[in-house]
Design an enzyme around this catalytic site. Structure first.
Site, mmCIF file in Angstrom:
data_model
loop_
_atom_site.group_PDB
_atom_site.id
_atom_site.type_symbol
_atom_site.label_atom_id
_atom_site.label_comp_id
_atom_site.label_asym_id
_atom_site.label_seq_id
_atom_site.Cartn_x
_atom_site.Cartn_y
_atom_site.Cartn_z
ATOM 1 N N TYR A 49 0.846 -1.200 0.000
ATOM 2 C CA TYR A 49 0.000 0.000 0.000
ATOM 3 C C TYR A 49 0.876 1.242 0.000
ATOM 4 C CZ TYR A 49 -5.004 -0.736 0.127
ATOM 5 O OH TYR A 49 -6.300 -0.986 -0.227
ATOM 6 N N GLU A 51 -0.520 4.776 -0.643
ATOM 7 C CA GLU A 51 -1.300 6.002 -0.894
ATOM 8 C C GLU A 51 -0.451 7.239 -0.657
ATOM 9 O OE1 GLU A 51 -3.845 3.709 0.874
ATOM 10 O OE2 GLU A 51 -5.751 4.693 0.284
ATOM 11 N N ASP A 200 -5.607 13.947 -25.411
ATOM 12 C CA ASP A 200 -5.617 12.532 -25.034
ATOM 13 C C ASP A 200 -4.940 11.787 -26.176
ATOM 14 O OD1 ASP A 200 -6.096 9.863 -24.683
ATOM 15 O OD2 ASP A 200 -8.214 10.073 -24.151
ATOM 16 N N THR A 227 -2.826 6.227 -22.249
ATOM 17 C CA THR A 227 -2.672 4.925 -21.629
ATOM 18 C C THR A 227 -1.207 4.544 -21.819
ATOM 19 O OG1 THR A 227 -3.367 3.982 -23.726
ATOM 20 C CG2 THR A 227 -5.019 4.065 -21.988
ATOM 21 N N LYS A 230 -0.608 0.977 -25.043
ATOM 22 C CA LYS A 230 -0.794 0.944 -26.498
ATOM 23 C C LYS A 230 0.588 1.092 -27.145
ATOM 24 C CE LYS A 230 -5.606 2.507 -26.443
ATOM 25 N NZ LYS A 230 -5.928 3.182 -25.184
ATOM 26 N N ARG A 236 -0.850 -2.309 -18.820
ATOM 27 C CA ARG A 236 -2.160 -1.675 -18.885
ATOM 28 C C ARG A 236 -2.252 -0.603 -17.793
ATOM 29 N NH1 ARG A 236 -6.097 -2.967 -22.045
ATOM 30 N NH2 ARG A 236 -4.583 -4.160 -23.223
HETATM 31 N N1 DSN Z 1 -10.411 0.853 -26.005
HETATM 32 C C1 DSN Z 1 -9.369 1.701 -26.559
HETATM 33 C C2 DSN Z 1 -9.247 1.555 -28.034
HETATM 34 O O1 DSN Z 1 -9.304 0.437 -28.480
HETATM 35 O O2 DSN Z 1 -9.076 2.517 -28.731
HETATM 36 C C3 DSN Z 1 -9.527 3.103 -26.169
HETATM 37 O O3 DSN Z 1 -9.697 3.177 -24.813
#
Ligand code: DSN
Length: 443
Positions: A49, A51, A200, A227, A230, A236
């Site tokens: 933990y 925080e 984003d 994210t 990707k 993730r």
């Molecule tokens: N689910 C993602 C995508 O495939 O673009 C975006 O969050």
């Protein structure tokens, strides 16, 4: 690595390794992480933990965690030329939510790309919590698939938003960040309030880190979310980068653009999340370390080159593409206009031969989310496995062969009649796929 336990879960994990190894992953938001990233994500850090933030935790025993989180922060800042990085968001959705919460009060207006145009659910889709709290206004895209900057400007002047967001999950152009910055400056002048510029960049963050796509933070944007799983090839999770003065997250600060780093820290914890996932933060640190290596630039450039080759090959096979091609890693195919069937049946048919992608609405689809006219695909995963020009052309050929089958059937059940043809194609895909091992999926 085989698990030492007999739990049935591990049998399914082995089956998933096999699925990943024997198929070709074309979903543009997926790729494969390194063994080092997997190792960090599966480490004992999950027991802890933490925080708070490094040096300012609400639990003892964080001396190692602090080092790791600080390293993740420093590497992320370096990758994106940012003044500040918050590496704690559990996901891209959480990252976006935290930025809205940091800057907006309930009822404030956020101007973002509409979902049907290629925007993301978390950019104001009515089914989300954010849409119930903030007033989202959506801009669209032009016929050639670019952002409709005239509409964006008109809506910005009309609604005078507190936040303007450039971001998407199905868009294949490079945004003109300077133009949006100019609009934000004009709105700020006319309205008398500061306008937060947020990007984003979840889909293209790896391309930015690899130096083959402009960085919104270098073009006057205050905040960039992404994210980490990707094109960044990390675990993730989510990440927020920003420009401004970094303050003490335990102390309240005035709501100014200059203070956005501190406002974001407070909005992530305690604003919207509890204990950070330090095993995932460690895996982010490992991935960011990999992304800083010179080879990552080659990876990023190859993703785009492969996407352009694949787009041209698809056109040569008779597919109509949204925007007539791509400038990034992603391709939107208008299967309805190309061959007369919808994206869902095509997705199902391609699944049967081991090519994985997703059905996707096109900007011209109206309320057809379950029977969209398009499919979305991309090259980050295939590029990680080492596929190049020859293989891109082969993928386009297989896609045409499956399209020819889909033209002859009424629905997914009708594909059964062509089981033999599909099985033969499946064997060809498997043979190619096995020549390019999935990192981390060794037996
Ligand atoms: N689910 C993602 C995508 O495939 O673009 C975006 O969050």
């Amino acid at each position: 690595m085989k698990s030492k336990t007999n739990d049935v879960v591990f049998e399914w994990i082995e089956k998933e390794k096999q699925r990943q190894s024997e198929g070709l992953e074309l979903i543009p938001s997926e790729t494969y992480v390194s063994e080092a990233v997997l190792e960090a994500a599966g480490s004992v850090l999950t027991n802890k933990y933490s925080e708070g933030y490094p040096g300012k935790r609400y639990y003892g025993g964080n001396e190692n965690v602090d080092q790791i989180e600080n390293l993740a922060i420093e590497r992320a800042k370096k990758l994106f030329n940012a003044d500040h990085a918050n590496v704690q968001p559990h996901s891209g959705a959480n990252a976006n939510e935290a930025v809205y919460f940091a800057w907006c009060k309930p009822g404030d207006t956020i101007l973002a790309m509409a979902l049907p145009a290629g925007g993301h659910l978390t950019h104001g889709s009515p089914v989300t919590r954010s849409a119930k709290i903030y007033n989202f206004v959506g801009y669209g895209v032009t016929e050639d698939g670019d952002i409709d900057y005239d509409e964006l400007e008109r809506l910005a002047k009309e609604y005078q938003p507190q936040l303007i967001l450039v971001g998407y999950s199905a868009f294949m152009k490079v945004p003109d960040f300077d133009r949006v910055k100019k609009v934000a400056d004009e709105v700020a002048k006319e309205s008398g309030h500061e306008v937060l510029l947020m990007a984003d960049m979840a889909h293209v963050a790896g391309l930015i880190a690899g130096g083959v796509h402009p960085n919104p933070l270098d073009h006057g944007f205050n905040v960039m979310t992404t994210t980490t799983h990707k094109t960044l090839r990390g675990p993730r999770g989510g990440l927020i980068l920003s420009k401004g003065t970094v303050g003490n997250p335990l102390k309240k600060v005035d709501k100014t653009l200059e203070n956005i780093p501190t406002l974001i820290d407070r909005a992530v914890f305690p604003g919207t999340q509890g204990g950070p996932l330090e095993h995932i933060i460690a895996a982010k640190a490992v991935a960011f370390g990999e992304d800083l290596q010179p080879e990552f630039k080659d990876y990023a450039a190859q993703i785009i080159e492969n996407a352009k080759i694949l787009a041209e090959a698809l056109k040569a096979e008779g597919f109509i593409l949204q925007g007539d091609g791509t400038e990034n890693h992603l391709i939107l195919v208008n299967v309805k206009d190309s061959f007369g069937f919808d994206g869902k049946i095509y997705e199902a048919a391609l699944d049967k031969i081991g090519l994985t992608l997703n059905a996707n609405a096109l900007p011209t689809d109206r309320g057809a989310a379950f029977r969209p006219s398009g499919v979305r695909l991309g090259t980050p995963a295939m590029t990680t496995r080492g596929l190049g020009k020859v293989e891109m052309k082969q993928i386009a050929k297989w896609m045409r062969q499956v399209a020819d089958i889909c033209q002859k059937v009424e629905n997914t059940a009708g594909l059964e009649e062509y089981a033999d043809e599909l099985a033969a194609l499946r064997a060809e895909v498997r043979e190619l796929a096995l020549k390019y091992p999935v990192p981390g999926a060794k037996a």
